[in-house]
Write a protein that holds these residues in place. Structure first.
Motif, PDB file in Angstrom:
ATOM      1  N   ARG A 171       0.821  -1.223   0.000  1.00 48.48           N
ATOM      2  CA  ARG A 171       0.000   0.000   0.000  1.00 48.48           C
ATOM      3  C   ARG A 171       0.853   1.272   0.000  1.00 48.48           C
ATOM      4  NH1 ARG A 171      -3.368  -3.530   2.910  1.00 48.48           N
ATOM      5  NH2 ARG A 171      -5.535  -3.558   2.115  1.00 48.48           N
ATOM      6  N   ALA A 172       2.136   1.136   0.258  1.00 54.56           N
ATOM      7  CA  ALA A 172       3.016   2.310   0.227  1.00 54.56           C
ATOM      8  C   ALA A 172       3.001   2.967  -1.145  1.00 54.56           C
ATOM      9  CB  ALA A 172       4.445   1.899   0.596  1.00 54.56           C
ATOM     10  N   ASP A 173       2.815   2.183  -2.199  1.00 54.82           N
ATOM     11  CA  ASP A 173       2.766   2.715  -3.561  1.00 54.82           C
ATOM     12  C   ASP A 173       1.560   3.648  -3.728  1.00 54.82           C
ATOM     13  OD1 ASP A 173       3.902   2.433  -6.407  1.00 54.82           O
ATOM     14  OD2 ASP A 173       1.779   2.003  -6.711  1.00 54.82           O
ATOM     15  N   ALA A 174       0.409   3.237  -3.239  1.00 54.07           N
ATOM     16  CA  ALA A 174      -0.802   4.063  -3.340  1.00 54.07           C
ATOM     17  C   ALA A 174      -0.686   5.306  -2.466  1.00 54.07           C
ATOM     18  CB  ALA A 174      -2.025   3.244  -2.940  1.00 54.07           C
ATOM     19  N   ILE A 175      -0.053   5.143  -1.291  1.00 61.39           N
ATOM     20  CA  ILE A 175       0.124   6.298  -0.405  1.00 61.39           C
ATOM     21  C   ILE A 175       1.010   7.350  -1.067  1.00 61.39           C
ATOM     22  CG2 ILE A 175       1.123   7.065   1.794  1.00 61.39           C
ATOM     23  CD1 ILE A 175       0.249   4.318   2.945  1.00 61.39           C
ATOM     24  N   ALA A 176       2.074   6.888  -1.734  1.00 61.40           N
ATOM     25  CA  ALA A 176       2.950   7.821  -2.460  1.00 61.40           C
ATOM     26  C   ALA A 176       2.177   8.529  -3.571  1.00 61.40           C
ATOM     27  CB  ALA A 176       4.140   7.068  -3.043  1.00 61.40           C
ATOM     28  N   THR A 177       1.258   7.818  -4.218  1.00 60.77           N
ATOM     29  CA  THR A 177       0.439   8.431  -5.272  1.00 60.77           C
ATOM     30  C   THR A 177      -0.438   9.531  -4.698  1.00 60.77           C
ATOM     31  OG1 THR A 177       0.400   6.323  -6.461  1.00 60.77           O
ATOM     32  CG2 THR A 177      -1.248   7.964  -7.091  1.00 60.77           C
ATOM     33  N   LEU A 178      -0.995   9.317  -3.513  1.00 63.11           N
ATOM     34  CA  LEU A 178      -1.812  10.353  -2.865  1.00 63.11           C
ATOM     35  C   LEU A 178      -0.968  11.582  -2.523  1.00 63.11           C
ATOM     36  CD1 LEU A 178      -4.080   8.184  -0.522  1.00 63.11           C
ATOM     37  CD2 LEU A 178      -4.778   9.450  -2.569  1.00 63.11           C
ATOM     38  N   VAL A 179       0.283  11.351  -2.127  1.00 65.91           N
ATOM     39  CA  VAL A 179       1.189  12.472  -1.863  1.00 65.91           C
ATOM     40  C   VAL A 179       1.416  13.276  -3.145  1.00 65.91           C
ATOM     41  CG1 VAL A 179       3.553  13.105  -1.227  1.00 65.91           C
ATOM     42  CG2 VAL A 179       2.335  11.349   0.080  1.00 65.91           C
ATOM     43  N   VAL A 180       1.626  12.559  -4.246  1.00 63.28           N
ATOM     44  CA  VAL A 180       1.807  13.221  -5.544  1.00 63.28           C
ATOM     45  C   VAL A 180       0.574  14.053  -5.885  1.00 63.28           C
ATOM     46  CG1 VAL A 180       2.109  12.865  -8.021  1.00 63.28           C
ATOM     47  CG2 VAL A 180       3.379  11.450  -6.402  1.00 63.28           C
ATOM     48  N   ALA A 181      -0.610  13.477  -5.697  1.00 63.10           N
ATOM     49  CA  ALA A 181      -1.859  14.183  -6.014  1.00 63.10           C
ATOM     50  C   ALA A 181      -2.002  15.444  -5.164  1.00 63.10           C
ATOM     51  CB  ALA A 181      -3.052  13.250  -5.799  1.00 63.10           C
ATOM     52  N   ALA A 182      -1.650  15.342  -3.880  1.00 58.41           N
ATOM     53  CA  ALA A 182      -1.744  16.515  -2.998  1.00 58.41           C
ATOM     54  C   ALA A 182      -0.797  17.625  -3.446  1.00 58.41           C
ATOM     55  CB  ALA A 182      -1.438  16.104  -1.560  1.00 58.41           C
ATOM     56  N   LEU A 183       0.410  17.260  -3.849  1.00 59.69           N
ATOM     57  CA  LEU A 183       1.370  18.243  -4.345  1.00 59.69           C
ATOM     58  C   LEU A 183       0.868  18.906  -5.621  1.00 59.69           C
ATOM     59  CD1 LEU A 183       4.695  16.269  -3.768  1.00 59.69           C
ATOM     60  CD2 LEU A 183       3.953  18.303  -2.524  1.00 59.69           C
ATOM     61  N   MET A 184       0.208  18.122  -6.469  1.00 61.72           N
ATOM     62  CA  MET A 184      -0.333  18.676  -7.708  1.00 61.72           C
ATOM     63  C   MET A 184      -1.462  19.664  -7.427  1.00 61.72           C
ATOM     64  SD  MET A 184      -0.245  15.141  -9.927  1.00 61.72           S
ATOM     65  CE  MET A 184      -0.937  15.773 -11.435  1.00 61.72           C
ATOM     66  N   VAL A 185      -2.291  19.364  -6.440  1.00 65.66           N
ATOM     67  CA  VAL A 185      -3.369  20.291  -6.063  1.00 65.66           C
ATOM     68  C   VAL A 185      -2.782  21.607  -5.578  1.00 65.66           C
ATOM     69  CG1 VAL A 185      -5.201  20.719  -4.384  1.00 65.66           C
ATOM     70  CG2 VAL A 185      -5.080  18.521  -5.550  1.00 65.66           C
ATOM     71  N   ARG A 186      -1.767  21.513  -4.731  1.00 65.39           N
ATOM     72  CA  ARG A 186      -1.142  22.729  -4.195  1.00 65.39           C
ATOM     73  C   ARG A 186      -0.573  23.596  -5.317  1.00 65.39           C
ATOM     74  NH1 ARG A 186       3.975  24.307  -2.501  1.00 65.39           N
ATOM     75  NH2 ARG A 186       4.017  25.718  -0.703  1.00 65.39           N
ATOM     76  N   ALA A 187       0.152  22.967  -6.253  1.00 65.81           N
ATOM     77  CA  ALA A 187       0.744  23.726  -7.354  1.00 65.81           C
ATOM     78  C   ALA A 187      -0.329  24.286  -8.280  1.00 65.81           C
ATOM     79  CB  ALA A 187       1.708  22.839  -8.142  1.00 65.81           C
ATOM     80  N   GLY A 188      -1.372  23.479  -8.554  1.00 65.99           N
ATOM     81  CA  GLY A 188      -2.432  23.926  -9.453  1.00 65.99           C
ATOM     82  C   GLY A 188      -3.215  25.096  -8.905  1.00 65.99           C
ATOM     83  N   VAL A 189      -3.556  25.034  -7.618  1.00 69.02           N
ATOM     84  CA  VAL A 189      -4.299  26.135  -6.997  1.00 69.02           C
ATOM     85  C   VAL A 189      -3.462  27.415  -6.998  1.00 69.02           C
ATOM     86  CG1 VAL A 189      -5.238  26.983  -4.800  1.00 69.02           C
ATOM     87  CG2 VAL A 189      -5.776  24.668  -5.584  1.00 69.02           C
ATOM     88  N   GLY A 190      -2.160  27.290  -6.719  1.00 72.68           N
ATOM     89  CA  GLY A 190      -1.287  28.463  -6.729  1.00 72.68           C
ATOM     90  C   GLY A 190      -1.227  29.127  -8.096  1.00 72.68           C
ATOM     91  N   LEU A 191      -1.138  28.318  -9.154  1.00 74.35           N
ATOM     92  CA  LEU A 191      -1.100  28.861 -10.510  1.00 74.35           C
ATOM     93  C   LEU A 191      -2.414  29.540 -10.878  1.00 74.35           C
ATOM     94  CD1 LEU A 191       0.740  26.171 -12.666  1.00 74.35           C
ATOM     95  CD2 LEU A 191       1.442  28.522 -12.273  1.00 74.35           C
ATOM     96  N   LEU A 192      -3.535  28.907 -10.550  1.00 75.39           N
ATOM     97  CA  LEU A 192      -4.835  29.496 -10.877  1.00 75.39           C
ATOM     98  C   LEU A 192      -5.057  30.797 -10.117  1.00 75.39           C
ATOM     99  CD1 LEU A 192      -7.136  26.334 -10.979  1.00 75.39           C
ATOM    100  CD2 LEU A 192      -6.361  27.716 -12.898  1.00 75.39           C
ATOM    101  N   ARG A 193      -4.626  30.833  -8.860  1.00 77.11           N
ATOM    102  CA  ARG A 193      -4.804  32.061  -8.071  1.00 77.11           C
ATOM    103  C   ARG A 193      -3.977  33.204  -8.647  1.00 77.11           C
ATOM    104  NH1 ARG A 193      -3.122  30.352  -3.363  1.00 77.11           N
ATOM    105  NH2 ARG A 193      -5.182  29.781  -2.569  1.00 77.11           N
TER     106      ARG A 193
END
Length: 293
Positions: A171-193
Motif C-alpha cells: 500500500r506504500a505505492d498508493a500512499i505515495a500516489t496520494l502524496v503526488v496528487a496533494a502536491l499537484m493540487v497545491r501547485a495547481g491552486v497556486g497557478l490558478l490564483r
C-alpha cells in the motif's frame, strides 16, 4: 534574455520527455501506480514547458491591430491551462490510489526505487535549467512549479519503493500516489490564483494601491490623486493610471516627471498614464454655438 530562456526550457523539455518514455515502460512492468502517476505528472510537465515556449513566442510579438498590448497575456492563459491540468490529473490519480489502497496489487519495489532515484536526478537537472530562467515571468514560474512538484513526487515514490523492498507493504505505492496528487493540487491552486489575479486586473501582489496613492499625493505640489488604477498587463509588466491635481501655479510637466520617477524607483512601475491638471482648472464646457440670425 528571452532567447536564453527558450534554450533553458528546451533543454529541460528534452530531459523530461526522454525519461518519461522509460518511466512508463518500467511502471507497467513493475505494476507501480506511483511510477505511472509520476509519468503522468511528467506529461503535464512537458505540456507546461511546450505551452511556456509557445506563449513566450506569442508574448514577444509586437502590438498589432486591435491587440494594443500585443499578446502578452498568452502566458497567463498558459498558466491557467497548466493549473487546470494539474487539478484534473490530481483527481484522477487520487481516485485510482484509493482503489489500490483497498486492493493493493503486486509491486516490484526494487524497480520502483531505482527508477524513482533516476527520476530525482532528471528532475534536479530540469530544475537547475529552469531555475536559471526569468522566474518573474508567471509562465516560467508555472513550468518551474511543475518540475519542483515532480521532484518531490519522485522522492515520495522512492520512499515507497524502499518501504516495499524492506517490508513488503504494497500500500506504500498508493500512499505515495496520494502524496503526488496533494502536491499537484497545491501547485495547481497556486497557478490558478496567481493567473486569475492578472486576468481580473487586480493589483500585483506586494503593491498596495492605497499606499501608492498616498505616496503620489505626498509629492510636492500635488493637491489630490484620484481615479487610481494599478494592474498587470502580464506577469512581469505592471501598468498604472491616475488623475492628478496640482496646486495653482505648479508646473504640471515637472510634477508628472516627479511622479513617474517615484513610480519607477519605488515600485518598478514604468508603464504609466497620468492625467495632470491644475486644481482650479475648472470644467471644460463643450457645446454648439448658435449661428447668428
Amino acid at each position: 534574455m528571452a532567447g536564453g530562456d527558450h534554450r533553458l526550457l528546451g533543454g529541460a523539455l528534452a530531459l523530461i520527455l526522454a525519461f518519461m518514455v522509460g518511466e512508463v515502460t518500467v511502471g507497467l512492468v513493475a505494476g507501480s501506480l506511483a511510477l505511472l502517476s509520476d509519468a503522468a505528472h511528467m506529461l503535464t510537465d512537458a505540456a507546461a514547458l511546450i505551452l511556456a515556449l509557445v506563449a513566450m513566442r506569442l508574448a514577444a510579438r509586437p502590438p498589432h491591430g486591435g491587440y494594443t498590448y500585443g499578446l502578452r497575456r498568452a502566458e497567463i492563459l498558459s498558466a491557467q491551462a497548466n493549473g487546470l491540468a494539474l487539478l484534473i490529473l490530481s483527481v484522477v490519480l487520487a481516485v485510482e490510489a484509493v482503489r489500490h489502497l483497498i486492493a493493493p496489487p503486486r509491486v516490484a519495489g526494487g524497480l520502483v526505487l531505482v527508477t524513482a532515484l533516476v527520476g530525482v536526478l532528471v528532475n534536479l537537472g530540469a530544475t537547475v535549467l529552469i531555475g536559471r530562467a526569468n522566474r518573474n515571468n508567471l509562465n516560467i514560474r508555472g513550468a518551474f512549479a511543475h518540475i519542483v512538484t515532480d521532484l518531490y513526487a519522485f522522492l515520495a515514490t522512492a520512499a515507497a519503493g524502499l518501504v516495499i523492498v524492506l517490508t513488503g507493504y504494497r500500500r506504500a505505492d498508493a500512499i505515495a500516489t496520494l502524496v503526488v496528487a496533494a502536491l499537484m493540487v497545491r501547485a495547481g491552486v497556486g497557478l490558478l490564483r496567481a493567473s486569475g489575479r492578472i486576468l481580473l486586473e487586480a493589483a500585483p501582489a506586494g503593491i498596495d494601491p492605497e499606499q501608492v496613492g498616498a505616496a503620489l499625493a505626498g509629492v510636492p505640489g500635488v493637491k489630490e490623486v484620484h481615479d487610481l488604477h494599478v494592474w498587470q498587463i502580464g506577469s512581469d509588466s505592471t501598468a498604472l493610471s491616475a488623475h492628478v491635481l496640482v496646486n495653482r501655479g505648479g508646473d504640471c510637466h515637472d510634477t508628472r516627471r516627479a511622479l513617474e520617477r517615484l513610480l519607477r524607483d519605488a515600485y518598478g512601475i514604468e508603464h504609466t498614464t497620468l492625467q495632470v491638471d491644475h486644481a482650479d482648472g475648472g470644467v471644460l464646457q463643450i457645446g454648439l454655438r448658435r449661428p447668428p440670425h
